[in-house]
Design a protein around this motif. Sequence first.
Motif, PDB file in Angstrom:
ATOM      1  N   GLU A  13       0.850  -1.208   0.000  1.00  0.00           N
ATOM      2  CA  GLU A  13       0.000   0.000   0.000  1.00  0.00           C
ATOM      3  C   GLU A  13       0.882   1.254   0.000  1.00  0.00           C
ATOM      4  N   GLY A  14       1.972   1.179   0.770  1.00  0.00           N
ATOM      5  CA  GLY A  14       2.905   2.310   0.850  1.00  0.00           C
ATOM      6  C   GLY A  14       3.509   2.601  -0.518  1.00  0.00           C
ATOM      7  N   ARG A  15       3.838   1.533  -1.256  1.00  0.00           N
ATOM      8  CA  ARG A  15       4.434   1.723  -2.600  1.00  0.00           C
ATOM      9  C   ARG A  15       3.416   2.353  -3.546  1.00  0.00           C
ATOM     10  N   GLN A  16       2.182   1.911  -3.408  1.00  0.00           N
ATOM     11  CA  GLN A  16       1.134   2.478  -4.271  1.00  0.00           C
ATOM     12  C   GLN A  16       0.957   3.975  -3.977  1.00  0.00           C
ATOM     13  N   LYS A  17       1.042   4.304  -2.694  1.00  0.00           N
ATOM     14  CA  LYS A  17       0.928   5.715  -2.285  1.00  0.00           C
ATOM     15  C   LYS A  17       2.096   6.534  -2.861  1.00  0.00           C
ATOM     16  N   ARG A  18       3.286   5.935  -2.879  1.00  0.00           N
ATOM     17  CA  ARG A  18       4.437   6.647  -3.470  1.00  0.00           C
ATOM     18  C   ARG A  18       4.125   6.985  -4.931  1.00  0.00           C
ATOM     19  N   ASP A  19       3.538   5.989  -5.663  1.00  0.00           N
ATOM     20  CA  ASP A  19       3.233   6.227  -7.093  1.00  0.00           C
ATOM     21  C   ASP A  19       2.227   7.364  -7.242  1.00  0.00           C
ATOM     22  N   GLU A  20       1.235   7.370  -6.348  1.00  0.00           N
ATOM     23  CA  GLU A  20       0.238   8.455  -6.423  1.00  0.00           C
ATOM     24  C   GLU A  20       0.915   9.806  -6.174  1.00  0.00           C
ATOM     25  N   THR A  21       1.818   9.819  -5.205  1.00  0.00           N
ATOM     26  CA  THR A  21       2.511  11.086  -4.889  1.00  0.00           C
ATOM     27  C   THR A  21       3.394  11.517  -6.054  1.00  0.00           C
ATOM     28  N   ILE A  22       4.030  10.545  -6.711  1.00  0.00           N
ATOM     29  CA  ILE A  22       4.861  10.861  -7.887  1.00  0.00           C
ATOM     30  C   ILE A  22       3.986  11.513  -8.964  1.00  0.00           C
ATOM     31  N   ASN A  23       2.798  10.971  -9.164  1.00  0.00           N
ATOM     32  CA  ASN A  23       1.900  11.536 -10.176  1.00  0.00           C
ATOM     33  C   ASN A  23       1.487  12.965  -9.805  1.00  0.00           C
ATOM     34  N   ILE A  24       1.240  13.189  -8.522  1.00  0.00           N
ATOM     35  CA  ILE A  24       0.872  14.548  -8.080  1.00  0.00           C
ATOM     36  C   ILE A  24       2.051  15.501  -8.308  1.00  0.00           C
ATOM     37  N   ALA A  25       3.256  15.034  -7.968  1.00  0.00           N
ATOM     38  CA  ALA A  25       4.443  15.890  -8.150  1.00  0.00           C
ATOM     39  C   ALA A  25       4.603  16.253  -9.628  1.00  0.00           C
ATOM     40  N   ARG A  26       4.414  15.277 -10.506  1.00  0.00           N
ATOM     41  CA  ARG A  26       4.557  15.523 -11.958  1.00  0.00           C
ATOM     42  C   ARG A  26       3.505  16.512 -12.450  1.00  0.00           C
ATOM     43  N   ALA A  27       2.260  16.303 -11.982  1.00  0.00           N
ATOM     44  CA  ALA A  27       1.155  17.105 -12.517  1.00  0.00           C
ATOM     45  C   ALA A  27       1.070  18.484 -11.870  1.00  0.00           C
ATOM     46  N   GLU A  28       1.367  18.560 -10.569  1.00  0.00           N
ATOM     47  CA  GLU A  28       1.071  19.818  -9.859  1.00  0.00           C
ATOM     48  C   GLU A  28       2.293  20.508  -9.257  1.00  0.00           C
ATOM     49  N   GLY A  29       3.420  19.804  -9.226  1.00  0.00           N
ATOM     50  CA  GLY A  29       4.658  20.450  -8.776  1.00  0.00           C
ATOM     51  C   GLY A  29       4.903  20.389  -7.276  1.00  0.00           C
ATOM     52  N   ILE A  42      10.698  13.302  -7.031  1.00  0.00           N
ATOM     53  CA  ILE A  42      10.350  12.039  -7.704  1.00  0.00           C
ATOM     54  C   ILE A  42      11.457  11.004  -7.505  1.00  0.00           C
ATOM     55  N   GLY A  43      12.697  11.467  -7.648  1.00  0.00           N
ATOM     56  CA  GLY A  43      13.832  10.545  -7.476  1.00  0.00           C
ATOM     57  C   GLY A  43      13.837   9.926  -6.087  1.00  0.00           C
ATOM     58  N   SER A  44      13.589  10.735  -5.056  1.00  0.00           N
ATOM     59  CA  SER A  44      13.661  10.169  -3.708  1.00  0.00           C
ATOM     60  C   SER A  44      12.436   9.310  -3.399  1.00  0.00           C
ATOM     61  N   LEU A  45      11.276   9.656  -3.977  1.00  0.00           N
ATOM     62  CA  LEU A  45      10.097   8.793  -3.767  1.00  0.00           C
ATOM     63  C   LEU A  45      10.346   7.415  -4.394  1.00  0.00           C
ATOM     64  N   GLN A  46      10.946   7.416  -5.594  1.00  0.00           N
ATOM     65  CA  GLN A  46      11.247   6.133  -6.224  1.00  0.00           C
ATOM     66  C   GLN A  46      12.280   5.346  -5.415  1.00  0.00           C
ATOM     67  N   ALA A  47      13.260   6.077  -4.897  1.00  0.00           N
ATOM     68  CA  ALA A  47      14.309   5.411  -4.105  1.00  0.00           C
ATOM     69  C   ALA A  47      13.730   4.836  -2.805  1.00  0.00           C
ATOM     70  N   MET A  48      12.836   5.594  -2.158  1.00  0.00           N
ATOM     71  CA  MET A  48      12.246   5.093  -0.907  1.00  0.00           C
ATOM     72  C   MET A  48      11.338   3.897  -1.182  1.00  0.00           C
ATOM     73  N   LYS A  49      10.615   3.983  -2.292  1.00  0.00           N
ATOM     74  CA  LYS A  49       9.683   2.905  -2.656  1.00  0.00           C
ATOM     75  C   LYS A  49      10.426   1.580  -2.859  1.00  0.00           C
ATOM     76  N   SER A  50      11.636   1.661  -3.422  1.00  0.00           N
ATOM     77  CA  SER A  50      12.341   0.418  -3.733  1.00  0.00           C
ATOM     78  C   SER A  50      13.433   0.089  -2.701  1.00  0.00           C
ATOM     79  N   ARG A  51      13.423   0.780  -1.573  1.00  0.00           N
ATOM     80  CA  ARG A  51      14.501   0.504  -0.611  1.00  0.00           C
ATOM     81  C   ARG A  51      14.327  -0.888   0.004  1.00  0.00           C
ATOM     82  N   SER A  52      15.463  -1.474   0.408  1.00  0.00           N
ATOM     83  CA  SER A  52      15.352  -2.803   0.999  1.00  0.00           C
ATOM     84  C   SER A  52      14.996  -2.713   2.475  1.00  0.00           C
ATOM     85  N   ASP A  53      14.518  -3.839   2.966  1.00  0.00           N
ATOM     86  CA  ASP A  53      14.132  -3.930   4.373  1.00  0.00           C
ATOM     87  C   ASP A  53      15.409  -4.057   5.213  1.00  0.00           C
TER      88      ASP A  53
END
Length: 273
Positions: A132-148, A189-200
């Motif tokens: 769910e957290g990863r999905q939220k990151r994707d939504e936030t990435i989309n908001i960042a792209r669209a709205e800044g 966007i870069g850090s959201l992607q990095a956090m989304k794929s970080r290891s446990d």
Amino acid sequence: MQIQVAGLIQAYSARGEGIPLLFIHGYPLNRSLWEPQIDSLSKIACCIAPDLRGFGETPLPAAGPVAPEALSMELYADDCLQLLDALNITRPIVVAGLSMGGYIALSFYRKYQQRVAGLVLMATRADADTPEGRQKRDETINIARAEGTQAISSMMLPKMMAPITYKTKPELVSRVAKMMGGATVPGIIGSLQAMKSRSDSSSLLTSIAHPTLILHGIDDQLISSVEAETMAAAIPQAYLELVPAAGHLPNLEQPELTNHHLSQFITRLNVSI
Ligand code: MLT
């Protein structure tokens, strides 16, 4: 200050002498997060605080070997190590990270444990994102792209601090809003992607062989203090400090208490190394 390291122009602050203390900021912030700590701790330590790629005054190279999509906690940790090398810091350091900075500190520990004398994990956690957290990151990435940046900053601001801080410290709230407002969209966007794929990092905790200060705001709305308690229970030499009347930014919301805990930790470490 700025230094060119391996093709990256890295901005950083450095002040004081003594044991090196590396401060790694969280998302979507910059090194000015650590001003109250550098002012105080530089009396007993050599404080170094970089701006991570894409934040503050460190640009995110638009092209080149590392594209924003390829950012990772490991890459941020490598940037930190390269900065230390460029500054000729060879002595083991204390790595202090807040939130995403804590994820990077754990990654730094995993890769460069021999360079570490102690860890400070502030307002952070060891586990990876949930689905769910990863999905939220994707939504936030989309908001960042669209709205800044402004949209991201407005979304985050009400959750960054403890409810009491919004009532009692309006100038701090404006300062944090300004800090977040300075982030760039590619950096976000870069850090959201990095956090989304970080290891446990949960399985790393029991093998952390160095003293570790875990500091967490009791009223953190983004990362529950239960995460801090879980890390403290797993790390053999952990000191847990729960900070009252503080949310996700205990170092800004309660700077004196945070500085006291940091200074006590550093002094204890100086005695034992
Ligand atoms: C941070 O403060 O660095 C982030 O909120 C951490 C996260 O989103 O996991």
